[in-house]
Design a protein around this motif. Structure first.
Motif, PDB file in Angstrom:
ATOM      1  N   LYS A   1      12.384  -9.819  13.550  1.00  0.00           N
ATOM      2  CA  LYS A   1      13.203  -9.165  14.408  1.00  0.00           C
ATOM      3  C   LYS A   1      13.845 -10.434  15.441  1.00  0.00           C
ATOM      4  CE  LYS A   1      15.503  -5.269  16.739  1.00  0.00           C
ATOM      5  NZ  LYS A   1      16.103  -4.980  15.426  1.00  0.00           N
TER       6      LYS A   1
ATOM      7  N   GLU B   1      12.655  -3.227  25.623  1.00  0.00           N
ATOM      8  CA  GLU B   1      12.902  -2.442  24.972  1.00  0.00           C
ATOM      9  C   GLU B   1      11.727  -3.635  23.687  1.00  0.00           C
ATOM     10  OE1 GLU B   1      17.067  -3.994  21.594  1.00  0.00           O
ATOM     11  OE2 GLU B   1      16.726  -3.696  23.968  1.00  0.00           O
TER      12      GLU B   1
ATOM     13  N   LYS C   1       8.701  -4.422  24.684  1.00  0.00           N
ATOM     14  CA  LYS C   1       7.889  -4.366  24.313  1.00  0.00           C
ATOM     15  C   LYS C   1       7.306  -2.811  24.229  1.00  0.00           C
ATOM     16  CE  LYS C   1       4.157  -2.640  27.857  1.00  0.00           C
ATOM     17  NZ  LYS C   1       4.460  -1.812  29.349  1.00  0.00           N
ATOM     18  N   ASN C   2       8.900  -2.021  23.719  1.00  0.00           N
ATOM     19  CA  ASN C   2       8.894  -0.454  23.191  1.00  0.00           C
ATOM     20  C   ASN C   2       8.685  -0.886  21.561  1.00  0.00           C
ATOM     21  OD1 ASN C   2       8.461   0.597  25.247  1.00  0.00           O
ATOM     22  ND2 ASN C   2      10.580   1.015  25.347  1.00  0.00           N
ATOM     23  N   TYR C   3       9.004  -2.213  21.583  1.00  0.00           N
ATOM     24  CA  TYR C   3       9.135  -2.289  19.858  1.00  0.00           C
ATOM     25  C   TYR C   3       8.014  -3.056  19.129  1.00  0.00           C
ATOM     26  CZ  TYR C   3      10.508  -4.767  15.463  1.00  0.00           C
ATOM     27  OH  TYR C   3      10.716  -5.567  13.856  1.00  0.00           O
TER      28      TYR C   3
ATOM     29  N   ILE D   1       4.764  -1.972  20.872  1.00  0.00           N
ATOM     30  CA  ILE D   1       4.046  -0.782  20.462  1.00  0.00           C
ATOM     31  C   ILE D   1       3.988  -0.414  19.551  1.00  0.00           C
ATOM     32  CG2 ILE D   1       3.443   0.829  22.160  1.00  0.00           C
ATOM     33  CD1 ILE D   1       3.595  -0.030  24.009  1.00  0.00           C
ATOM     34  N   ASP D   2       5.822  -0.110  18.830  1.00  0.00           N
ATOM     35  CA  ASP D   2       5.825   0.607  17.824  1.00  0.00           C
ATOM     36  C   ASP D   2       4.956  -0.143  15.947  1.00  0.00           C
ATOM     37  OD1 ASP D   2       6.950   2.691  19.061  1.00  0.00           O
ATOM     38  OD2 ASP D   2       8.459   2.656  19.387  1.00  0.00           O
ATOM     39  N   ASN D   3       5.377  -1.800  16.111  1.00  0.00           N
ATOM     40  CA  ASN D   3       4.825  -2.631  15.117  1.00  0.00           C
ATOM     41  C   ASN D   3       3.727  -3.301  15.772  1.00  0.00           C
ATOM     42  OD1 ASN D   3       7.786  -2.149  13.535  1.00  0.00           O
ATOM     43  ND2 ASN D   3       8.310  -2.469  15.616  1.00  0.00           N
ATOM     44  N   GLU D   4       2.976  -2.403  16.209  1.00  0.00           N
ATOM     45  CA  GLU D   4       1.341  -3.333  15.678  1.00  0.00           C
ATOM     46  C   GLU D   4       0.620  -4.853  15.251  1.00  0.00           C
ATOM     47  OE1 GLU D   4      -1.788  -0.392  15.090  1.00  0.00           O
ATOM     48  OE2 GLU D   4      -1.192   0.994  16.609  1.00  0.00           O
TER      49      GLU D   4
END
Length: 405
Positions: free
Chosen positions: A47, A69, A71-73, A75-78
């Motif tokens: 990414k 933004e 950080k959220n990505y 978290i969603d993609n461990e």
């Protein structure tokens, strides 16, 4: 050498900025190069994030909104294990980003140092890289001891973390001093080797990283210098004796240049760059198939000016013509030509008119136009040779392998 960062096969996120000095097209190209660097180091870029700012945020490089933004990505993609920024981060930025994202953070300089550490083969190259690593690490010691931040300061309350940092700083400063002394000794040895080569004409291959210098070296000298489609495949300077039509000269393969090459590396690789300073003729190899080959050409020229103030005779070799592609314009298209739709033939005519007989287009991989390249080399080396030996024929000298390593 400092232990290399374990980033093999880690999925990684890349971050770059669009600024006043770096437009969107450049930012995308630079992040593509950063992705290639990450792949060379063994990571898997998944990414890319861009942000438009006038200048990097002093605390977190990107703004708080963009950081959230990212950080959220993550978290969603461990499976994401690392984030790499396309500029050198300050110690404070590194610490703040790590605190916010709770993930391994690297900057461009750290990534390049890691690649150099993996690629270095000889004791000389390893010493140079280790020096650069310690110089990079020194101002960033504080962030390595964040786990001790709970210790409170004050009179009689000096924390063990702070004491350990000071101890480590002294150790690193001592190590830097020892490495500099070691490099001075190696530099003297290298200077002696160059002196022992006598008055033979010296030719140095220079250029951006991954343009095919080592492939050309193998082709011209019939040697087996390591060549690979990765950045910085060659770190150790290699010198070989080449003979074209009974005219001998020394050909040197040097480390490739790159945008934002870390200052510490330039300093520590001084003796390697001395081969460029002492060359009689420079062969500037350019990857004509790269979409931004002109910018790479200018970056190398600027670096050459920085390390060598005097102008040297130079031949520009446009390599990888086999990989050159373009989109021809329609006959009724009246818009101006761009570099995306100029043919190889038009580029050849443009550069030949600009540089006369000082440039040539080849494919080292397919051996296209190699005989013309040899003829061009022969003519240029002969001009220098005649000024050096105007009356006597050149006496062939016997050199040991140590003279060329």
């Amino acid at each position: 050498m400092i232990e290399q960062t374990e980033i093999y096969s880690e999925q990684t996120v890349l971050v770059g900025l669009i600024t006043r000095e770096q437009n969107e097209q450049q930012a995308k190209e630079y992040l593509s190069e950063l992705a290639f660097l990450a792949e060379t180091a063994g990571a898997i870029p998944v990414k890319k994030f861009f942000q438009r700012l006038d200048y990097p945020h002093p605390k977190t490089f990107v703004g708080q909104g963009k950081l959230e933004e990212i950080k959220n990505y993550i978290i969603d993609n461990e499976e994401i294990g690392m984030i790499v920024f396309d500029d050198e981060l300050t110690p404070a930025q590194l610490k703040n980003i790590e605190d916010a994202l709770q993930i391994k953070v690297l900057d461009r300089t750290n990534l390049i140092l890691d690649i150099f550490a993996k690629r270095a083969q000889t004791a000389h190259a390893k010493t140079q890289v280790e020096l650069a690593q310690y110089q990079y690490l020194l101002p960033r010691l504080t962030r390595m001891w964040t786990h001790l931040e709970r210790q409170r300061g004050g009179i009689g309350m000096r924390g063990p973390g702070e004491a350990q940092i000071e101890t480590d700083r002294r150790i690193i400063l001592t190590k830097i001093s020892l490495l500099k002394e070691e490099l001075k000794a190696i530099d003297k040895q290298k200077a002696s080797q160059r002196k022992n080569r006598g008055k033979m004409v010296r030719v140095a291959l220079v250029g951006y990283t991954n343009v095919g210098k080592s492939t050309m070296m193998n082709l011209l000298s019939k040697s087996d210098v390591f060549a690979e489609n990765k950045l910085f495949a060659t770190l150790d300077t290699t010198v070989r004796k080449v003979i074209i039509d009974n005219l001998p000269f020394l050909l040197t393969d040097t480390v490739g240049f790159i945008r934002k090459l870390p200052h510490h590396l330039v300093e520590s690789f001084k003796s390697t760059l001395d081969e460029v300073r002492e060359a009689d003729l420079l062969i500037h190899v350019v990857d004509i198939s790269h979409p931004n080959f002109e910018e790479q050409y200018e970056i190398v020229n600027k670096t050459l000016i920085d390390i060598n103030k005097e102008e040297k005779p130079t031949i520009v070799v446009f390599n990888k013509t086999d990989a050159f592609t373009y989109t021809p314009k329609a006959e009724d298209d009246l818009t101006p030509l761009t570099k995306e739709n100029i043919s190889l033939e038009e580029l050849e005519q443009t550069w030949m008119a600009k540089m006369h007989d000082n440039c040539i287009f080849i494919s080292a991989k397919n051996r296209t136009n190699i005989e013309a390249l040899r003829s061009l080399f022969y003519g240029k080396v002969k001009e220098i040779h005649i000024t050096r030996f105007p009356y006597n024929d050149f006496l062939y000298q016997n050199y040991t392998e140590e003279d060329f390593e």
